[in-house]
Scaffold this motif. Structure first.
Motif, PDB file in Angstrom:
ATOM      1  N   SER D  62      43.958  41.229  43.864  1.00 15.53           N
ATOM      2  CA  SER D  62      43.235  42.474  44.098  1.00 15.53           C
ATOM      3  C   SER D  62      41.886  42.158  44.722  1.00 15.53           C
ATOM      4  CB  SER D  62      43.019  43.212  42.778  1.00 15.53           C
ATOM      5  OG  SER D  62      42.060  44.234  42.979  1.00 15.53           O
ATOM      6  N   PRO D  63      41.497  42.931  45.706  1.00 20.24           N
ATOM      7  CA  PRO D  63      40.168  42.737  46.291  1.00 20.24           C
ATOM      8  C   PRO D  63      39.074  42.798  45.233  1.00 20.24           C
ATOM      9  CG  PRO D  63      41.474  44.173  47.691  1.00 20.24           C
ATOM     10  CD  PRO D  63      42.271  43.928  46.436  1.00 20.24           C
ATOM     11  N   ARG D  64      39.316  43.556  44.172  1.00 19.46           N
ATOM     12  CA  ARG D  64      38.291  43.666  43.124  1.00 19.46           C
ATOM     13  C   ARG D  64      38.036  42.330  42.438  1.00 19.46           C
ATOM     14  NH1 ARG D  64      40.129  49.082  39.905  1.00 19.46           N
ATOM     15  NH2 ARG D  64      38.509  48.372  38.440  1.00 19.46           N
ATOM     16  N   ASP D  65      39.042  41.468  42.519  1.00 21.75           N
ATOM     17  CA  ASP D  65      38.920  40.192  41.829  1.00 21.75           C
ATOM     18  C   ASP D  65      38.453  39.057  42.737  1.00 21.75           C
ATOM     19  OD1 ASP D  65      39.865  41.533  39.644  1.00 21.75           O
ATOM     20  OD2 ASP D  65      41.962  40.974  40.018  1.00 21.75           O
ATOM     21  N   LYS D  66      38.247  39.384  44.020  1.00 22.06           N
ATOM     22  CA  LYS D  66      37.839  38.332  44.954  1.00 22.06           C
ATOM     23  C   LYS D  66      36.323  38.335  45.123  1.00 22.06           C
ATOM     24  CE  LYS D  66      41.732  38.774  48.158  1.00 22.06           C
ATOM     25  NZ  LYS D  66      42.010  39.174  49.535  1.00 22.06           N
ATOM     26  N   ALA D  67      35.757  37.169  45.303  1.00 16.89           N
ATOM     27  CA  ALA D  67      34.345  37.075  45.663  1.00 16.89           C
ATOM     28  C   ALA D  67      34.277  36.905  47.167  1.00 16.89           C
ATOM     29  CB  ALA D  67      33.706  35.881  44.969  1.00 16.89           C
TER      30      ALA D  67
END
Lengths: 495, 495, 495, 495
Positions: D62-67
């Motif tokens: 998920s993009p939410r979990d990427k830095a």
């Protein structure tokens, strides 16, 4: 009278060697033209622009170096990735929806197996549409081996689907020139198997057989050729006395000229431009070079969506048709500065010159709808002061030193138009059946046009798809008109 | 290259008997049809419906009984009223506006007088348009005598204008059958004058000369024929070995088939229906019988103005074209009850039967756009239970016992369409020049089609009218295409 | 739900003074324009060009000087020739074919006689179409007296047919200005009869009553006005506080703006040009000034028949629509030299100037499709160096000293377009019914637009003519959309 | 007068509070409809069909979990893959080609920075087109934070390109419902930053601010809303007295209704069907439900390419327009068995029912062109006896027990049509400028339509793209028409 009856009458009539309706031997306008595609050149071209249209796979291994086996255990094929077979099958099924004429022919004739014993070697674009043709030939009893006539146009997943069902296919998207001839060779040169029919699109397969395996022609009953270029080569062979089997010119059939060219281009011009450039057509200024069937199709569609279209022509008859159809007839140089889109469909070369490309406005789209890639002088754009930028698959921006961009669609449109040609396939299948089954002596070592009756039969196979109800002549009316009730209704020279 | 140069090249090429481009001798589809117009029948028909379209004069004296003299003192003519000459002159001048190709031919060739010595006897519709043709022939050096090929179609004022300028014209609107043949006879049979060229539309003049004055053919250099029917008769004569002079089939020229039929019918269908019935086209349900060039023209126009059009066809190729053009293909009986308008353009007979007429709804308009008046079974309507009411000139209401009315336009439409045929006249003039000037031996006693080069020349004469700018092939392009830079660009069999 | 039900609902709803759907009082764009037709000027104009369009009678006696009596013995009318009544009756019957909505209204409402007691004085064009309207009003119970709103446009035979049935008609083709006002006066000023409704087209009748018989307004329940000009005058009266009865603006109804303007002009532009000039449209260069509804209609039709059309506009929204519809937007001066046809439909004045007329090419056709005859600066052509030649009825050739001719259709086109306006008549009839039956207080002394519901009802009356099947909302759908199942479906301000 | 001048006049006029031209406050038909999109439902729907249209990446994180960090070092954004920025930039550049009006606005106004100080929080589809809008707002001085209004429609590469230039974007293709609201929240809730303008498409952002951050409205100068649904919500708020800032209804602007709906749908219907199904249009039987602007656009395009089109309507005015345009008006049930394609564009619900889906023929394509996904009763197809097969992205085959397949395009078409909406963006930008710069008191807490002058200005910005030359009124003409020479030319209520 149902279609099956028509077909029986058809076979009976053609078995009758007394039949007055001979195949025309005259080459067409198109056939007379010298459209010799230089394979080596186009192959080189393609090498540098082999971006994939349907496939974004990064697998760089050459298919020639992979060991692949289909689920039946066969490895007599060479495709990009046999695992894509299922996806390819879906594409073929979708294609079948709009090819009900061919499906209908398949269903009616598969009991009789009119191609039992036929060993067909084929070289065409490999798309879902041609897959439907190939599978029809197989359903009618033929054995087929197939290769691609173009290094760009293969739908890899379709090739995989064909290979999976047991058709030896040698083709992938982005072949090198060497790959191209290797595939043709693998297709022809199979131990224990010898072709007795050739189905060609462009003449490369025929050329290869002539050059490498001339003895194959001893068994070959005929060549069926679909393209302008290939037909031109056949007429040259015939003229030189070197054509050693009968050949059928499908390119000049009514279905190809009037339907695939006119109607399919009417649809593919919009689709192709939209997919590659997102252009809105309303209010755009467009010049179409050439007002033959392809040009007419393009102009009709673009005008209908609100483009302002003018045309260029060399032929006064076509030019006057353009006038009457509401298009200004201009010289390209007169209008080039104002145009948003320039489309070529002349069959000629250097219709758009470097000098004209220099004068185009920023953002102008230049696209080729013709069969050959010679219409736009693309070579002239390979000069150091211009920058090429590939923005999408097969879409290039050419950038001038002052920042002006021209959007070049040199090849993608003619490839896209492949995907909507449902009519000619039926003619091709009938031509194969006819040449394979013809009694000896009916056809000489010459190039033949499809007889009008066959064109009419092809058309009649498509009518149920449109729920069209044909009227039949009464006896009295047929007599009054001097026609047979079952046709042909057109004179043989109707084009 | 200007048009005059083209013309010189043209004459030079045709003087060259080595020219490979032979005239085709094959009859066309139309030519093969048996469309024998029964003069006596149509004359009878006409007698009862000879209301005048353009002329409301109540003068009932037969022109044959009047002594008339033009201002030059000549009385070698017979028209309705020589005093209408000035009005007719205006009509001719208006017609010249849209016939600039013929005017252009007139201007370019009148110095050379290529028809000096030509004595032309002609039998055509006598309209402002044909007057422009006749006056062009005169300007090129010919002497002309003229008569009408149809008992309805003469524009009296135009006939007067021609007679006033010294062309012996024998024609008026509303001739009897006896008048018809009397006029032809007066035209041919002039003491001290013998025709050496025949220009015919329908074959009646040719027929009369064969029957009454066969010796005339000794001097005649050729026949130029414009109509389906006349061409058919000529092919029959040729087949029977009775054609004693060369004949030129103008009916099957590209200009007639592709331009006058398609484009002119596109315009005349609207005009004709509007003038006779005041119909609004938007939303009307229309069935067009026959999707040849005439049918295509009608359908295009009607669809464009918002009519909902379906078609009937016997020929699967035309039927499939109709589908692709967006028209439902139906049998007439399936839709007859719903239709607001029924239009015939098949060239066949009894396409609309009494049984179908019985099933039409109240107010349905039935009109014939074909060449012959056989397409609607009009005779079947001459039965006692039906009442005929003439509501406008050549517009009949047929009234059923229950009060239902059908509006019958059996002949008026094909007459109206006469008034917009600017293209074929140029071909006719060129055909006359060619046959008259051809060196002996170029043409045998046979029927010839116009060569493609001549068709292309006719088209090129029309282009300036549209400010159309033709592109010329470069030497390199011509070579690539295998074409001569000056054409012909189309194969000879292109139709 | 059948139409009769709709109508009952309609009457009930309008009887309900609580109804939220008020009539809009705002003037429209058109209404705001100052289009004050100078009667005296146009009458003078007309006097010199009063050639008859439909009638070639040479009877020069003024109808005012003839004693005429209809077969019922009445002489309360004044027409050209009462003997033409039978011919006029046929024309009315033909017109009824395309006015089935009005006939349908007539049939449904004639039992109820909603106009019983109505005494209507009317001033409109007197054509077969308006005759159908008048006879509908009579069938619904009204007494009518009628006069013409234009000195050219009366169909004499139709006026005769109306007079024959007992409608006092005062009108003929080619009235002088004095005749014009005399007819209006005879219409209004009848002893023992006083109008209680006014139906006007142009405001001249209303103007006359204001000026000569102001006391009539005490009894008048309302004015129904059909034209731009008349509506403009009413808004001026209203603004000035001088409007003493309610008025209904039919000009801005949807049926007039969207149907009669757009669709009828689409048909009448072709018809009008063809009848007057025999022009072929294919390939002609045309400029249309103004891209409102009339302009859109003209452009659609001309483009469909192969003309090459460009437009001029002042309004960027209309200009952008033209672009998106595929028309180049130009200034008139930029293109005037190349045009074959110039058409005005702006509603503005001097859109085509003398300077532009000077630059037109030989044979150029200039025609006005707008309501007023001010768009072309015709007055500027009345100068000594130019020759006027009347070639057909209301068709003038203006000849420049160098021989150049311009074909001027200054008035004939707008007259021709009268003959195809089937939609607005139904709205007019409904407006009369509504105003006559409205309870006191529903309408003030103001100008009202037709409510959307009435527009929708008019549209629904036309649908059976096209065999159109309307879908009904389900209860669930109506709720979801927030609509009443019976409409109105459009917001009241929809135009 | 150049465009910049127009703009100055424009700002001056709007600064003038005496201006008579007030913004209309009435809701439109569309606005009155209850189109409450249930976010939760559509989100669930989407979850099961979240196949990617433009992106075949298999990255499941998920993009939410990427830095992620852009090259400027910022991580204040959340997109699928910031590395796609360069590809996205190209797409934006391509989009700019057809959005020259917005670019032109950007160039003219960026000196003045009319949005300096504006802090805009936006929630729209995130496509190349909206990126051009966002970057225009930034160029005019605004700070923007952006999120997606739809869980499917984000072009990931475009989102990356925006994030790369420093616009905080929170959006990716295939969000869950939780993601959707998380993104909106991240967009609004930024420490140290508070929005003073809201730009919304669908009302979800506005809803969220109302619910979670009502205090934000203290600073907000206005809401600009583009969609039917969002506008409907605003009118509800207004009616309930809860709208606490002025709102501008862009959905009912002329540019949206007449241009984006009519002309863009004319193009996108063909593109969408072709891309998803490869259908050939020629001869296909199509029923279009709803003949509003979207329906008109679809019908025009399909008819032009040879489809045989009929329509369904509830509104007699639209139905009659369809008749006049040449389309049969039918009830869906009457024709459903014969149709090849069914298209909905009514804005209503359950227009195509399960019972009708059951009666469709094999291969029938059902597609929704409306804004909401309620028109086809898709839920009814989620029953055990039917098999769903996803054949391409967002293209489903629904398979009946007897093998019949229906091709369902429930959402993809309305998404595709996003990619061709160049007109409304300019209106949106102007609405933002206007609301942000309006002096206090000009706008109350109400919903406003764009004034006609602004619509005309938007249109005028597009004209140079078409090389269109507007005509200017002379003083005399302006006076005659009662118009200001600079417009507005349309009444304010024109739609």
């Amino acid at each position: 009278m149902n279609v099956s009856d028509v077909m029986m009458i058809f076979f009976i009539q053609f078995a009758n060697t007394e039949d007055k309706q001979e195949f025309s031997k005259y080459p067409t306008k198109a056939g007379r033209r010298s459209l010799s595609r230089s394979i080596s050149q186009s192959s080189t071209d393609s090498y540098s622009s082999a971006a994939s249209y349907t496939d974004s796979s990064d697998d760089e291994t050459s298919p020639r170096d992979k060991a692949q086996v289909n689920t039946q255990g066969s490895s007599d094929f060479c495709v990009k990735n046999i695992k894509q077979a299922e996806f390819g099958r879906r594409e073929i099924e979708i294609a079948e929806q709009d090819m009900s004429a061919l499906i209908s022919l398949r269903k009616r004739a598969q009991g009789e197996k009119p191609l039992a014993g036929a060993k067909i070697v084929g070289c065409t674009h490999i798309t879902a549409q041609t897959a439907v043709l190939i599978e029809t030939l197989v359903a009618l009893g033929a054995q087929c081996r197939w290769t691609a006539c173009n290094i760009y146009s293969t739908q890899n997943e379709v090739a995989a689907a064909l290979a999976e069902t047991g058709v030896p296919v040698f083709a992938w998207k982005g072949e090198s020139e060497d790959d191209f001839w290797w595939c043709i060779d693998r297709c022809v040169n199979r131990e224990g198997w010898q072709a007795n029919m050739i189905l060609d699109d462009g003449g490369d397969l025929t050329h290869w057989v002539y050059k490498k395996y001339p003895s194959v022609f001893k068994k070959v009953r005929g060549i069926v050729e679909e393209s302008v270029t290939g037909v031109h080569r056949l007429y040259q062979l015939s003229k030189a006395g070197k054509l050693c089997v009968p050949a059928m010119n499908v390119n000049d059939s009514v279905t190809k000229q009037k339907f695939d060219n006119l109607y399919c281009c009417r649809e593919s011009i919009l689709d192709g431009l939209k997919r590659t450039t997102d252009i809105m057509f309303g209010g755009k200024q467009v010049v179409v070079c050439g007002y033959g069937e392809v040009g007419k199709g393009c102009c009709t569609a673009l005008k209908a969506l609100g483009a302002i279209v003018c045309i260029t022509e060399i032929d006064p008859i076509c030019a006057l048709q353009a006038c009457m159809d509401g298009f200004r007839v201009v010289k390209l140089s007169e209008v080039i500065r104002q145009m948003d889109v320039v489309i070529t469909c002349t069959g000629n070369k250097n219709v758009v010159t470097r000098e004209q490309l220099d004068r185009m406005k920023n953002g102008c789209i230049v696209c080729n709808m013709g069969h050959s890639n010679t219409e736009i002088d693309v070579a002239s754009l390979r000069s150091p002061e211009l920058t090429w930028e590939r923005v999408r698959s097969q879409v290039d921006h050419i950038i001038w030193p002052d920042g002006k961009r021209v959007v070049l669609l040199a090849e993608v449109m003619s490839l896209l138009s492949l995907f909507v040609m449902p009519f000619v396939s039926t003619s091709t299948a009938l031509a194969v059946i006819e040449l394979f089954n013809a009694p000896e002596g009916r056809y000489k070592q010459d190039v033949y046009l499809l007889p009008k009756k066959m064109d009419e039969y092809v058309a009649s196979l498509h009518l149920p798809n449109f729920d069209a109800h044909l009227t039949e002549l009464s006896d009295e009316q047929a007599k009054y008109m001097g026609l047979n009730k079952n046709g042909p209704f057109k004179p043989n020279y109707y084009r």
